[in-house]
Design a protein around this motif. Structure first.
Motif, short mmCIF file in Angstrom:
data_model
loop_
_atom_site.label_atom_id
_atom_site.label_comp_id
_atom_site.label_asym_id
_atom_site.label_seq_id
_atom_site.Cartn_x
_atom_site.Cartn_y
_atom_site.Cartn_z
N ILE A 112 0.85 -1.20 0.00
CA ILE A 112 0.00 0.00 0.00
C ILE A 112 0.89 1.25 0.00
O ILE A 112 0.58 2.24 -0.68
CB ILE A 112 -0.96 -0.02 1.21
CG1 ILE A 112 -1.90 -1.21 1.09
CG2 ILE A 112 -1.73 1.28 1.35
CD1 ILE A 112 -2.68 -1.31 -0.20
N ALA A 113 2.01 1.21 0.72
CA ALA A 113 2.91 2.37 0.75
C ALA A 113 3.43 2.66 -0.66
O ALA A 113 3.59 3.83 -1.05
CB ALA A 113 4.08 2.11 1.70
N GLN A 116 0.71 4.35 -2.62
CA GLN A 116 0.58 5.73 -2.13
C GLN A 116 1.68 6.61 -2.72
O GLN A 116 1.44 7.74 -3.15
CB GLN A 116 0.68 5.77 -0.60
CG GLN A 116 -0.50 5.16 0.11
CD GLN A 116 -0.30 5.10 1.62
OE1 GLN A 116 0.83 5.19 2.12
NE2 GLN A 116 -1.39 4.92 2.36
N GLU A 117 2.90 6.09 -2.73
CA GLU A 117 4.05 6.86 -3.22
C GLU A 117 3.92 7.15 -4.72
O GLU A 117 4.15 8.27 -5.17
CB GLU A 117 5.33 6.05 -2.92
CG GLU A 117 6.63 6.75 -3.22
CD GLU A 117 6.76 8.10 -2.54
OE1 GLU A 117 6.23 8.27 -1.42
OE2 GLU A 117 7.35 9.01 -3.17
N ARG A 120 1.31 9.76 -5.20
CA ARG A 120 1.83 11.08 -4.77
C ARG A 120 2.73 11.67 -5.84
O ARG A 120 2.63 12.85 -6.18
CB ARG A 120 2.59 10.91 -3.45
CG ARG A 120 2.80 12.19 -2.67
CD ARG A 120 3.46 11.93 -1.32
NE ARG A 120 2.70 11.04 -0.47
CZ ARG A 120 3.19 9.96 0.15
NH1 ARG A 120 4.46 9.62 0.00
NH2 ARG A 120 2.43 9.21 0.90
N MET A 125 -3.62 10.91 -5.01
CA MET A 125 -3.46 10.15 -3.76
C MET A 125 -4.34 8.90 -3.78
O MET A 125 -5.35 8.85 -4.48
CB MET A 125 -3.80 10.99 -2.53
CG MET A 125 -5.24 11.38 -2.39
SD MET A 125 -5.62 11.99 -0.74
CE MET A 125 -5.74 10.46 0.16
N TYR A 126 -3.90 7.88 -3.02
CA TYR A 126 -4.69 6.66 -2.86
C TYR A 126 -5.52 6.82 -1.59
O TYR A 126 -5.01 7.26 -0.56
CB TYR A 126 -3.76 5.44 -2.77
CG TYR A 126 -4.49 4.12 -2.71
CD1 TYR A 126 -5.58 3.88 -3.55
CD2 TYR A 126 -4.11 3.12 -1.83
CE1 TYR A 126 -6.28 2.67 -3.50
CE2 TYR A 126 -4.79 1.91 -1.78
CZ TYR A 126 -5.88 1.70 -2.61
OH TYR A 126 -6.56 0.52 -2.56
N ASP A 129 -5.44 4.20 3.63
CA ASP A 129 -4.22 4.33 4.42
C ASP A 129 -4.43 3.54 5.72
O ASP A 129 -5.52 3.55 6.28
CB ASP A 129 -3.93 5.80 4.74
CG ASP A 129 -2.54 5.98 5.32
OD1 ASP A 129 -1.67 5.09 5.08
OD2 ASP A 129 -2.30 6.98 6.00
N ARG A 133 0.81 0.00 6.37
CA ARG A 133 0.93 0.35 4.95
C ARG A 133 2.19 -0.22 4.28
O ARG A 133 2.19 -0.48 3.09
CB ARG A 133 0.90 1.89 4.76
CG ARG A 133 1.96 2.64 5.54
CD ARG A 133 1.78 4.15 5.45
NE ARG A 133 0.68 4.67 6.22
CZ ARG A 133 0.70 4.90 7.54
NH1 ARG A 133 1.79 4.64 8.25
NH2 ARG A 133 -0.35 5.38 8.16
N LEU A 210 -7.78 6.70 -7.94
CA LEU A 210 -6.97 7.66 -7.19
C LEU A 210 -7.76 8.97 -7.06
O LEU A 210 -8.71 9.21 -7.80
CB LEU A 210 -5.63 7.88 -7.89
CG LEU A 210 -4.80 6.60 -8.12
CD1 LEU A 210 -3.54 6.90 -8.93
CD2 LEU A 210 -4.42 5.94 -6.79
N PRO A 213 -5.39 15.11 -4.26
CA PRO A 213 -5.01 15.23 -2.85
C PRO A 213 -5.41 16.59 -2.29
O PRO A 213 -5.49 17.57 -3.03
CB PRO A 213 -3.49 15.11 -2.89
CG PRO A 213 -3.11 15.58 -4.25
CD PRO A 213 -4.25 15.27 -5.17
#
Ligand code: 2HG
Ligand code: ZN
Length: 454
Positions: A112-113, A116-117, A120, A125-126, A129, A133, A210, A213
């Protein structure tokens, strides 16, 4: 040819693990409460390999336990005894972010991290969270419809899944990966497989939605007298369109976290309930949050943060609960939802229910924390032996009697399978079993998860 030899030809010798020391980390879950002996662990790297592995197991009638990061908390990703553990962690392909559709395609083993990255870096953004993660995977979180810290705003994992690719028990691969916003073409298989906990198919890829953000965030950690005050404040906080997260915990959890992490409390004094509030938006939400809190008599103490490191420091008091509890023992994890109107009643009675379920003199305690904005509390019971389910029974029956759900976001797994009937009717269970029997007639897909074997 034996199944083991067959699998070696499919994925390569080094990705079929039979050595007990090497198998060990796949055989016990993160909580340490659930473990079982795996016949072997197989680690395919591509969808086609997964399909071939599943087909080989099916033709031998050997059950499969799919496994992602193994940080699910209900025992659904470890063997009960004798199954093949199918680890998806080598499926790590991540497509470039599709910025036009605001979607990304990730293979099951991507963390998941990492999603997310990637989001970003693409200016998006995903929406999912969670504290795990770095270890939780796309496949695992889709299979369990994981929730986490942002459900209040973005919904659980199912709300982010715009497509899945999965392998059925017969080796067929189904792809619903177009990501079309509107596609009413038959049953919603992606929706069905999301949250099916490995009992219907093995998820190999997912197409994820997504979001744009927020530009600014503001976080407050509050000390309040009671959960009743937290609920009354929550009703007003929900009027803020920037509300992003609303988490709660209690003094016993705060003390455990401070002892375990060495952090000092965020402000002097101890409080009946702590509320972590985060607002986020395209405009800085600090002022509207501060104004609302200034006018709220429930707030007895507060710490504010706007910049990322300070915000993360406040989140740490909440996020470190799981590891701090784990350092104190092997908990029974009861992830439950209550109607908000019954939350105060639940909190007032659950510790007593746990104590009453224990034998006199037993050292048993229940630590509560969770996603108050979703009506979701994590009841962690420390003290009972791994197989002593009296506290589980008492808590889950209390939840059902108050109109709640015995699983909010972790799934049923094997941990709660005996209690499925508490919040699902016979007709409902019969319909789910009919789907299971149609897609997995031999019952080889994660047997014992969701539905008890006995
Ligand atoms: C969380 O909200 C996770 O941090 C874990 O769902 C909950 O440890 C738990 O019981
Ligand atoms: Zn949670």
């Amino acid at each position: 040819m034996s199944l083991e030899s067959h699998l070696r030809t499919l994925v390569g010798d080094s990705h079929v693990i039979t050595d007990s020391d090497l198998k060990a980390s796949y055989e016990t879950d993160w909580t340490r409460r659930f473990s079982g002996n795996a016949r072997l662990v197989v680690r395919p790297a591509r969808t086609a390999e997964v399909a071939a592995v599943v087909k080989a197991c099916t033709s031998e009638g050997v059950p499969i336990v799919p496994q992602g990061g193994n940080t699910g908390l209900v025992g659904g990703s470890v063997p009960r005894g004798g199954e093949v553990v199918l680890s998806l962690r080598r499926l790590v392909e991540l497509s470039p972010v599709d910025t036009m559709a605001a979607q990304v395609t990730a293979a099951a083993g991507v963390s998941i991290a990492t999603v997310q990255e990637a989001a970003r870096e693409a200016g998006l953004m995903y929406g999912v969270d969670l504290a795990s993660r770095d270890s939780a995977t796309v496949g695992g979180t889709v299979a369990t419809n994981a929730g986490g810290l942002r459900v209040l705003r973005y919904g659980a994992t199912r709300a982010q899944v715009v497509g899945v690719e999965a392998v059925f028990a017969n080796g067929d691969v189904v792809q619903r990966m177009t990501g079309l916003t509107k596609d009413n073409t038959g049953y919603d298989l992606a929706g069905l497989l999301t949250g099916s906990e490995g009992t219907l198919a093995v998820i190999t890829r997912a197409r994820l939605k997504l979001w744009n953000p927020p530009v600014a965030r503001a976080t407050a950690l509050l000390g309040l007298d009671s959960i009743a005050d937290a609920i009354s404040l929550l009703e007003r906080l929900r009027t803020l369109s920037s509300l992003d997260a609303l988490e709660a915990f209690f003094d016993d959890g705060m003390q455990l976290v401070c002892d375990h992490t060495g952090m000092s409390p965020p402000f002097p004094g101890s409080f009946g309930c702590y509320l972590l509030v985060e607002c986020a938006g395209r405009n800085d939400p600090t002022e509207e949050l501060a104004t609302l809190l200034d006018d709220s008599p429930e707030v007895r103490a507060a710490a504010f943060a706007r910049q990322r490191p300070e915000r993360e420091a406040l989140w740490r008091y909440r996020e470190a609960h799981t590891e701090s509890i784990s350092a104190a023992g092997v908990p029974h994890k009861l992830d439950v939802t209550l109607p908000l109107a019954r939350m105060v009643e639940f909190e007032a009675s659950v510790r007593g229910a746990v104590a009453a379920a224990a034998s006199p003199g037993d050292d048993v305690r229940a630590i509560l924390f969770g996603h108050l904005g979703d009506g979701n509390l994590h009841v962690n019971v420390l003290g009972p032996a791994d197989d002593d389910e009296r506290a589980d029974d008492a808590v889950l029956r209390l939840v059902a009697s108050l109109g709640g759900s015995i699983s909010a976001e972790h799934g049923i797994g094997v941990a709660k399978a005996p209690w499925l009937h508490l919040t699902r009717s016979p007709a409902d269970i019969a319909a789910m079993l009919a789907i299971k029997a149609a897609l997995d007639p031999q019952g080889i897909m994660n047997p014992g998860a969701i539905f008890s074997l006995t």
